[in-house]
Scaffold this active site. Structure first.
Site: not given
Lengths: 491, 143
Positions: A97, A205, A237, A391, A414-417
């Protein structure tokens, strides 16, 4: 405390070194605290960091951000920079992606004016008007000719067609397009997939989220970013959809041949690559830029639809704008310590501090250039960094730091993982129960598939606040604000 | 005698993976094909099966059986995700680096039956392990 593999040592707070062993050209470096490193050891993601360290031309360290988890080939959360003269480019190091990313839209709406019914109405309208989920229907179809324009122009193409306004460009990384994209380097299949999916969110996601800014940590910077406590924001996102997947797949095939042609040894076929300067490397880079531009156009079309809905529900003169748009799966040529590098960020975000010329409206030589990320307004603060949570938790707005330029080629999380497989999440979480649970916390969830929603339940991820704290304390990025979810739309 | 297991979904923190088995290379490919359909499509509703309406042939060649396996699975994903073709079943024949697959397809659109979006089959840790009378491989999918 679990046993640490012998080659991993803690060298400072939030820094774990993977010592060089056979085949590694540089050591590995994982940014984590004592809790997060346990997960890295458990899921063996450190082995993937070590594998990346064996690639030709890699500089300093094979790095991993605190949200690292086991991927395929490269770890998710990985950062690797290669000398453009001696090094390689790897499609697997950028991912399927391409330019998956996040943008935050700010509004003139105060959360206190947004009752539960209005949140529901917004979610419903987003859900009905912005195609989400698997498949392809309901998008903004484009002709073959228009698609090529999209691939060259990125977000600007969408703005020219009335999706958002030109003021948005200054708040998008690289102003929403990469120069040098050439559609001739895309296969017919990639082009075919691109024609039907513009303006779609996708599944997995990816999400749309209505949020409110709940906490401000850095008032001065928040003012520059145009956010304040209580403000309603919308987070998007998504990425380059099937076109990006096809580009990655097409070029991974080409790279399987390239490793033989250029005599490159790899530890995992998914790391297949070519010298950056080779014809194969350059073709992939141009194709990757097309997909990156497509992703920016995609997020811009969605933004245009969001703004239209906000105006419909509130008022036609409602103020909107972008906080920022970041990509977290991309390869870019950047200058670090006087050297031009091709920086691969896979599940990692650029985190440029104030000293970067890109933020001052000048190019890396300091002479000035038509590319003016943010028209210089971030040259005192550092760029905004958008970190989505799950969320049920929070998302964060951070800012880039000069320290990150020293430590991580200007990169952060980049985020939580993830910590749990999708299969396990599905077996432990009931989609309907999840909707109820979130509802009791005042969060409305609308999902096309409850199974997909269950896979993305908060417990499937690391605690985003823990990840953000490590980035903040390690100086990779600095906290500016926190946003709490009010409504979530998923595929 | 119970039928030998053809595939098994295994845990992977970010994506999905499937372990596939066969007593021949051809069987291994057929198992991988069935595993992918199981992961990608919800075939619980038999209405689509009744609409089975055609055949589709795939012919592929690669430089190794591993690359052939990834190419084949991504070909199937392309048919489902991009061509919107609902695949009912199929028979795969493999001769080292060459493959032919005869697919039974239906007129129904695949979109209605997609269980989860699978972006691609990856090359990650892909090795076809050959023992005297068995073949095994693990395929990781990006989702």
């Amino acid at each position: 405390m679990m046993d640490m593999p012998g080659n991993i040592i803690k060298i400072a707070d939030y820094k774990y070194l993977i010592q060089k062993s056979s085949g590694m050209n540089v050591p590995g470096l994982i940014f984590a605290d004592d809790t997060l490193i346990r997960k890295v050891i458990e899921d063996k993601a450190y082995e993937q960091v070590a594998n990346v360290a064996t690639l030709r031309g890699i500089q300093d360290y094979s790095m991993a951000m605190p949200d690292i988890h086991y991927g395929y080939g490269f770890p998710i959360g990985g950062v690797a920079a290669f000398d453009i003269k001696e090094g390689i480019i790897s499609p697997g190091g950028i991912g399927y992606d391409i330019n998956c990313g996040v943008r935050m839209i700010k509004t003139g709406i105060d959360a206190s004016d947004l009752g539960r019914e209005k949140i529901k109405e917004l979610c419903r309208k987003f859900y009905n008007n912005i195609p989400a989920g698997v498949g392809r229907s309901g998008s903004l179809p484009v002709s073959a000719g228009e698609l090529k324009e999209v691939l060259r122009k990125g977000a600007r193409w969408a703005i020219e067609r009335g999706y958002g306004d030109s003021g948005h460009l200054q708040d998008i990384e690289d102003e929403g397009f990469m120069e040098g994209a050439d559609p001739e380097d895309l296969s017919d299949r990639a082009l075919q997939r691109g024609k039907t999916q513009l303006g779609t969110l996708g599944a997995g996601n990816h999400f749309l989220e209505i949020q409110k800014i709940s906490d401000i940590y850095d008032k001065e910077t928040a003012e520059v970013f145009g956010i304040k406590k209580g403000m309603v924001t919308v987070m998007v996102h998504t990425g380059s959809r099937g076109l990006g997947y096809q580009v990655c797949d097409d070029y991974l095939k080409i790279m399987q041949k390239a490793i033989k042609k250029y005599n490159i040894e790899i530890k995992d076929r998914q790391l297949a690559c070519a010298p950056f300067k080779s014809p194969e490397g350059q073709r992939y880079f141009r194709a990757m830029k097309c997909a990156a531009n497509y992703a920016w156009a995609n997020r811009q079309v969605i933004t245009g639809k969001i703004i239209e809905i906000l105006r419909e529900v509130f008022s036609s003169d409602i103020k909107t704008g972008l906080v920022y748009d970041v990509c977290h799966n991309v390869g870019k040529v950047e200058e670090h310590n006087g050297k031009k590098l091709i920086v691969h960020r896979k599940g990692a975000t650029r985190s440029f501090g104030p000293s970067r010329p890109e933020l001052s409206g000048k190019d890396s030589s300091g002479k000035g250039s038509p590319r003016k990320d943010s028209s210089g307004k971030y040259s005192k603060t550092g760029q905004p960094v958008i970190v989505p949570g799950t969320m049920g938790t929070s998302s964060y707005v951070m800012k880039g730091t000069d320290n990150a330029l020293e430590e991580s080629f200007g990169s952060t999380c980049h985020g939580a993982g993830r910590v749990m497989s999708r299969r396990k999440a599905k077996s432990l979480v009931d989609g309907r129960e999840l909707v109820k649970r979130l509802d009791s916390k005042g969060i409305i969830l609308m999902a096309r598939s409850l199974k997909t929603a269950a896979e993305e339940a908060p417990e499937a991820y690391k605690d985003v606040s823990g990840v953000v704290e490590v980035c903040h304390n390690a100086g990779l990025s600095s906290k500016v604000a926190r946003a709490r979810p009010l409504g979530v739309v998923k595929g | 005698m119970a039928e030998q297991q053809k595939f098994r979904e295994i845990d992977h923190s970010s994506d999905i993976a499937v372990e596939v088995y066969g007593s021949t290379l051809g069987e291994l490919f057929n198992s991988a094909f069935e595993g992918l359909l199981f992961l990608a499509l919800d075939k619980g509703n038999d209405k689509s099966r009744k609409k089975e309406s055609g055949k589709k042939k795939i012919q592929l060649e690669a430089s190794s059986p591993e690359e052939l396996l990834v190419d084949f699975l991504n070909e199937i994903l392309f048919l489902i995700n991009a061509e919107n073709i609902m695949i009912q079943s199929g028979k795969v024949t493999v001769k080292e680096n060459y493959l032919e697959a005869d697919l039974s397809i239906s007129r129904d659109s695949a979109e209605k039956y997609i269980k989860q979006e699978i972006k691609a089959a990856t090359y990650h840790n892909l090795d076809i392990i050959r023992r005297r009378s068995s073949f095994k491989a693990t395929v990781f999918f990006d989702t």
